[in-house]
Design an enzyme around this catalytic site. Structure first.
Site, PDB file in Angstrom:
ATOM      1  N   ARG A 285       0.551   4.505 -30.175  1.00  0.00           N
ATOM      2  CA  ARG A 285       0.497   3.059 -29.983  1.00  0.00           C
ATOM      3  C   ARG A 285      -0.110   2.750 -28.617  1.00  0.00           C
ATOM      4  NH1 ARG A 285       0.628   2.790 -34.657  1.00  0.00           N
ATOM      5  NH2 ARG A 285       2.178   1.822 -35.988  1.00  0.00           N
ATOM      6  N   GLN A 314      -4.065  -5.924 -31.436  1.00  0.00           N
ATOM      7  CA  GLN A 314      -4.998  -5.535 -32.497  1.00  0.00           C
ATOM      8  C   GLN A 314      -5.234  -6.705 -33.424  1.00  0.00           C
ATOM      9  OE1 GLN A 314      -4.156  -0.746 -32.659  1.00  0.00           O
ATOM     10  NE2 GLN A 314      -3.704  -1.924 -34.454  1.00  0.00           N
ATOM     11  N   HIS A 333      -8.297   1.050 -35.266  1.00  0.00           N
ATOM     12  CA  HIS A 333      -7.074   1.698 -35.770  1.00  0.00           C
ATOM     13  C   HIS A 333      -7.285   2.126 -37.232  1.00  0.00           C
ATOM     14  CE1 HIS A 333      -2.384   1.502 -35.741  1.00  0.00           C
ATOM     15  NE2 HIS A 333      -2.840   2.599 -36.307  1.00  0.00           N
TER      16      HIS A 333
HETATM   17  P1  NDP Z   1       8.266  10.797 -36.806  1.00  0.00           P
HETATM   18  O1  NDP Z   1       9.408   9.853 -36.907  1.00  0.00           O
HETATM   19  O2  NDP Z   1       8.174  11.931 -37.766  1.00  0.00           O
HETATM   20  O3  NDP Z   1       8.185  11.425 -35.356  1.00  0.00           O
HETATM   21  C1  NDP Z   1       8.390  10.721 -34.203  1.00  0.00           C
HETATM   22  C2  NDP Z   1       8.899  11.699 -33.175  1.00  0.00           C
HETATM   23  O4  NDP Z   1       8.913  11.049 -31.900  1.00  0.00           O
HETATM   24  C3  NDP Z   1      10.324  12.169 -33.449  1.00  0.00           C
HETATM   25  O5  NDP Z   1      10.349  13.578 -33.417  1.00  0.00           O
HETATM   26  C4  NDP Z   1      11.095  11.557 -32.300  1.00  0.00           C
HETATM   27  O6  NDP Z   1      12.135  12.323 -31.833  1.00  0.00           O
HETATM   28  C5  NDP Z   1      10.037  11.533 -31.224  1.00  0.00           C
HETATM   29  N1  NDP Z   1      10.384  10.679 -30.097  1.00  0.00           N
HETATM   30  C6  NDP Z   1      10.892   9.441 -30.110  1.00  0.00           C
HETATM   31  N2  NDP Z   1      11.063   8.996 -28.849  1.00  0.00           N
HETATM   32  C7  NDP Z   1      10.647   9.983 -28.034  1.00  0.00           C
HETATM   33  C8  NDP Z   1      10.591  10.121 -26.632  1.00  0.00           C
HETATM   34  N3  NDP Z   1      11.013   9.143 -25.838  1.00  0.00           N
HETATM   35  N4  NDP Z   1      10.108  11.269 -26.115  1.00  0.00           N
HETATM   36  C9  NDP Z   1       9.708  12.282 -26.937  1.00  0.00           C
HETATM   37  N5  NDP Z   1       9.744  12.198 -28.277  1.00  0.00           N
HETATM   38  C10 NDP Z   1      10.212  11.060 -28.822  1.00  0.00           C
HETATM   39  O7  NDP Z   1       6.949   9.888 -36.904  1.00  0.00           O
HETATM   40  P2  NDP Z   1       5.442  10.310 -37.169  1.00  0.00           P
HETATM   41  O8  NDP Z   1       5.185  11.589 -36.464  1.00  0.00           O
HETATM   42  O9  NDP Z   1       5.089  10.209 -38.595  1.00  0.00           O
HETATM   43  O10 NDP Z   1       4.714   9.094 -36.425  1.00  0.00           O
HETATM   44  C11 NDP Z   1       4.849   8.923 -35.015  1.00  0.00           C
HETATM   45  C12 NDP Z   1       4.193   7.620 -34.600  1.00  0.00           C
HETATM   46  O11 NDP Z   1       2.789   7.700 -34.794  1.00  0.00           O
HETATM   47  C13 NDP Z   1       4.602   6.381 -35.409  1.00  0.00           C
HETATM   48  O12 NDP Z   1       5.826   5.844 -34.971  1.00  0.00           O
HETATM   49  C14 NDP Z   1       3.440   5.455 -35.166  1.00  0.00           C
HETATM   50  O13 NDP Z   1       3.656   4.722 -33.980  1.00  0.00           O
HETATM   51  C15 NDP Z   1       2.269   6.397 -34.970  1.00  0.00           C
HETATM   52  N6  NDP Z   1       1.394   6.383 -36.154  1.00  0.00           N
HETATM   53  C16 NDP Z   1       0.080   6.023 -35.989  1.00  0.00           C
HETATM   54  C17 NDP Z   1      -0.750   5.927 -37.072  1.00  0.00           C
HETATM   55  C18 NDP Z   1      -2.189   5.578 -36.904  1.00  0.00           C
HETATM   56  O14 NDP Z   1      -2.842   5.201 -37.890  1.00  0.00           O
HETATM   57  N7  NDP Z   1      -2.741   5.694 -35.715  1.00  0.00           N
HETATM   58  C19 NDP Z   1      -0.268   6.150 -38.452  1.00  0.00           C
HETATM   59  C20 NDP Z   1       1.096   6.655 -38.485  1.00  0.00           C
HETATM   60  C21 NDP Z   1       1.887   6.713 -37.387  1.00  0.00           C
HETATM   61  P3  NDP Z   1      13.506  12.599 -32.605  1.00  0.00           P
HETATM   62  O15 NDP Z   1      13.345  12.094 -34.006  1.00  0.00           O
HETATM   63  O16 NDP Z   1      13.608  14.098 -32.494  1.00  0.00           O
HETATM   64  O17 NDP Z   1      14.534  11.846 -31.866  1.00  0.00           O
END
Ligand code: NDP
Length: 386
Positions: A285, A314, A333
């Site tokens: 993001r 956006q 995006h």
């Molecule tokens: P997931 O929920 O699988 O993974 C997100 C990860 O981020 C989790 O492992 C979570 O940790 C970790 N996390 C949260 N906060 C922190 C932090 N402060 N420091 C370190 N790690 C943290 O989601 P996805 O991997 O599928 O997607 C991630 C993000 O990517 C989405 O939320 C979205 O914003 C973005 N995205 C972008 C897209 C695009 O088209 N550009 C499309 C899809 C997603 P834990 O769960 O272990 O607490």
């Protein structure tokens, strides 16, 4: 009868495509961690069609109208006179995609007394004011995993294109040049570099897996550690925080959701601790990084390149500095809205709506907020202010 208000990106400038480059999509059996693919009772579209733009309607019209619901689809989402704002007071369900986000602010939520479900077609529900949704008891849901691999592939593409200096080299070729030295003077091999991901969730882990064959050293930070066998398999180095990790990396990829812990994480201070000439890829993001600090870092050479597909707001304004700053590999995006991804998240949207209208529980992994609190994936990966 419910009103479903759906905000989608506009059709292509030349109109809705009459045909596509390929006749079908590969068949997948499950997501990489075993999670079930979307399981709607039926779909009214052909996988591979453009579903995310206004005329594609996420393939929902026949289904919703056959049940007596009203579907409004628009791309007009900005300002009080937008169609989005005009229909909000009657909306029971709002559907939006992160690529063309209908920002569901607290003020807008207050204007929508009937709103019960804010549905993200895709992943990442930060365009919804999560705290306001919690307070109002609105369910927030998204199609977890639907486009995670799509984004991971985009990240790998951007890592390679920045490090190898692909885009400027392509420009030389297209413009009739043969400027080998100009192309080579900013080009390196990825092999042997240290690559780190901020977050190793569905996308972050998929990026690590895809970078392993390039013989890089792999690093990650996350709120929870990956299973020991995964750390061993990929020879991962875990770091307690992004601050701890970035000084050890040549390439950093951001794959965490936007929430209070990650907002503005990459500021001047953190960027200054990176190795000089690092590459930063952000498909998570736009607000996770400080816009102007990024510009300063690429201009000074602290970053050798910045790429990603996420901006704020956006669509990004025409004069957004990331469009023209040096060594940028920005795209609009798009990483999570390939035709392949669209067919999965459109099917997942249909599945969620079928459950919602039938009064059945929505799959836990799809939930971000439910019952007045963070739930499902939201409870694991997000934080709320309150
Ligand atoms: P997931 O929920 O699988 O993974 C997100 C990860 O981020 C989790 O492992 C979570 O940790 C970790 N996390 C949260 N906060 C922190 C932090 N402060 N420091 C370190 N790690 C943290 O989601 P996805 O991997 O599928 O997607 C991630 C993000 O990517 C989405 O939320 C979205 O914003 C973005 N995205 C972008 C897209 C695009 O088209 N550009 C499309 C899809 C997603 P834990 O769960 O272990 O607490």
């Amino acid at each position: 009868m419910a009103t479903v208000l759906c905000v989608l990106y506009p059709d292509p400038v030349d109109g809705y495509p009459p045909a596509y480059a390929r006749d079908s999509l590969p068949t997948l059996n499950a997501y990489p961690d075993g999670q079930k693919l979307p399981t709607p009772e039926a779909i009214d579209f052909k996988p591979g069609e453009l579903l995310g733009s206004v005329s594609g309607e996420l393939g929902l019209r026949t289904f919703l109208e056959s049940q007596g619901h009203k579907l409004i689809v628009t791309s007009d989402k900005e300002g009080e006179n937008s169609e989005f704002d005009r229909y909000l007071p009657e909306a029971d369900v709002v559907i939006s995609q992160p690529f063309w986000p209908a920002y569901l602010t607290r003020e807008r939520i207050e204007k929508a007394p009937n709103l019960k479900l804010a549905l993200t077609a895709g992943i990442g529900s930060d365009h919804v004011d999560i705290d306001a949704a919690i307070e109002r008891g609105i369910t927030v849901a998204e199609e977890t995993f639907s486009n995670s691999v799509s984004v991971a592939e985009h990240v790998v593409m951007m890592i390679l294109s920045l490090v190898r200096n692909y885009l400027p080299s392509h420009d030389w070729a297209r413009e009739g040049g043969w400027n080998i030295a100009d192309c080579a003077a900013h080009s390196y091999d990825v092999e042997g570099m240290d690559v780190g991901t901020v977050a190793a969730g569905r996308i972050g882990l998929a990026v690590l897996r895809r970078m392993a064959p390039f013989d890089c050293r792999l690093h990650y930070t996350d709120r929870h550690r990956l299973p020991e066998e995964v750390e061993k398999e990929l020879n991962l180095t875990f770091h307690e925080s992004a601050q701890d990790m970035v000084p050890h990396c040549d390439i950093v990829t951001i794959n965490a959701p936007l929430h209070p812990e990650t907002r503005n994480l990459f500021d001047d201070e953190l960027l200054a601790t990176m190795r000089r000439g690092s590459y930063l890829i952000n498909t998570a993001r736009g607000l996770i990084v400080d816009r102007d600090a990024i510009v300063r870092a690429v201009e000074s050479g602290q970053l050798a390149g910045y790429a990603g597909d996420v901006w704020y707001p956006q669509p990004a304004p025409e004069d957004h500095p990331w469009r023209t700053m040096p060594h940028n590999g920005m795209t609009p995006h798009i990483s999570g809205t390939t035709l392949s991804a669209q067919s999965r998240y459109a099917a997942g949207t249909r599945e969620i709506l079928e459950d919602f209208f039938a009064g059945r529980p929505i799959r836990d992994e799809y939930l971000i907020v439910d019952g007045g609190k963070l739930a499902g994936t939201g409870a694991k990966s997000y934080s709320a202010k309150s």
